[in-house]
Design a protein around this motif. Sequence first.
Motif, short mmCIF file in Angstrom:
data_model
loop_
_atom_site.label_atom_id
_atom_site.label_comp_id
_atom_site.label_asym_id
_atom_site.label_seq_id
_atom_site.Cartn_x
_atom_site.Cartn_y
_atom_site.Cartn_z
N LYS A 1 -11.41 0.65 0.44
CA LYS A 1 -10.35 1.55 0.90
C LYS A 1 -9.03 1.16 0.21
CE LYS A 1 -12.48 2.39 5.39
NZ LYS A 1 -12.89 3.76 5.02
N VAL A 2 -8.30 2.18 -0.22
CA VAL A 2 -7.04 1.97 -0.92
C VAL A 2 -6.04 3.03 -0.46
CG1 VAL A 2 -8.08 0.91 -2.96
CG2 VAL A 2 -7.79 3.40 -2.85
N ILE A 3 -4.83 2.89 -0.94
CA ILE A 3 -3.79 3.91 -0.75
C ILE A 3 -3.28 4.28 -2.14
CG2 ILE A 3 -1.51 4.42 0.19
CD1 ILE A 3 -2.12 2.45 2.45
N ILE A 4 -3.20 5.57 -2.41
CA ILE A 4 -2.77 6.00 -3.74
C ILE A 4 -1.59 6.97 -3.61
CG2 ILE A 4 -4.38 7.95 -3.88
CD1 ILE A 4 -4.72 7.14 -6.90
N GLN A 5 -0.70 6.87 -4.57
CA GLN A 5 0.48 7.73 -4.61
C GLN A 5 0.63 8.26 -6.04
OE1 GLN A 5 4.38 5.84 -4.77
NE2 GLN A 5 5.12 7.23 -3.15
N ILE A 6 0.74 9.60 -6.17
CA ILE A 6 0.93 10.21 -7.50
C ILE A 6 2.19 11.08 -7.44
CG2 ILE A 6 -0.05 11.65 -9.31
CD1 ILE A 6 -2.81 10.94 -8.28
N PRO B 1 -4.28 7.63 1.95
CA PRO B 1 -5.41 6.68 2.04
C PRO B 1 -6.69 7.31 1.48
CG PRO B 1 -4.92 7.61 4.20
CD PRO B 1 -3.85 8.11 3.28
N LYS B 2 -7.40 6.54 0.67
CA LYS B 2 -8.62 7.04 0.03
C LYS B 2 -9.67 5.93 0.00
CE LYS B 2 -7.65 11.30 -1.17
NZ LYS B 2 -8.51 12.46 -0.81
N GLN C 1 -12.29 -14.47 1.01
CA GLN C 1 -11.99 -13.24 0.29
C GLN C 1 -11.97 -12.08 1.26
OE1 GLN C 1 -14.79 -12.21 -2.74
NE2 GLN C 1 -13.27 -11.14 -3.97
N SER C 2 -10.85 -11.45 1.40
CA SER C 2 -10.71 -10.31 2.29
C SER C 2 -10.71 -9.04 1.46
CB SER C 2 -9.39 -10.41 3.07
OG SER C 2 -8.30 -10.40 2.18
N SER C 3 -10.64 -7.93 2.19
CA SER C 3 -10.61 -6.66 1.48
C SER C 3 -9.34 -6.55 0.65
CB SER C 3 -10.68 -5.51 2.49
OG SER C 3 -9.60 -5.59 3.41
#
Length: 216
Positions: A143-148, A164-165, A103-105
Amino acid sequence: MYCPNCNSENNDSAKFCKKCGTPLKKEVSHKKIINSINDEKSSKDDITKYIIIALIIIAIALAGAFAYIGFGNHNDDGQTQVQNNASSSPNPVQSTQSSQPQQSSSAQSAAMDILGGSFSTGSSLSAKTYASIYVGSQHSGEKVIIQIKYSRDGSSLNNGNMVPKTVDSSGYINVKSADSFKYYPDFAEINLFDTNKNLLDTQSVSLSPDSSTQTF
């Protein structure tokens, strides 16, 4: 014994003929000659037999030696083959462990969904728009990347940068718009990605086109 000259009979031990004086040669009887020949032949036959027996013994010994060597080589080859097979065969435990996906990130983020949140459009058009997107406290620290993408009456209000957040301890992703908008947005499209930019979830939210804080 007979004289070869006058054929007179003489004693076997006589050296000269008693009648004519001819020297006498001691004759060897035919029987003695045959016996001598037979003895010689028997002796030769015995030697031949001994030679044949010796050759047979040597042949048997050589055959046994070759058979022993061949058997030893066969065992060595078999043992080597078993060892090679054992070394080349994968350990079933190791194979099972290596075949199990780790299981990776990215895999952890793959289970991440947009569960809700809120938007704050500010008290004036000069204020930036804030969004708090809830994904669950179990994802805290990921850690994620979000787009709005914001729009008003179908017209885009921003470029929808990918930001990146890190999910906070409460399970929220907090994002503010890069710029203030000319109009209050009435629609927001949320796209959530993992760090490899694989889409995890997307959600569209209708907003009230005025200054307010709205939940979804």
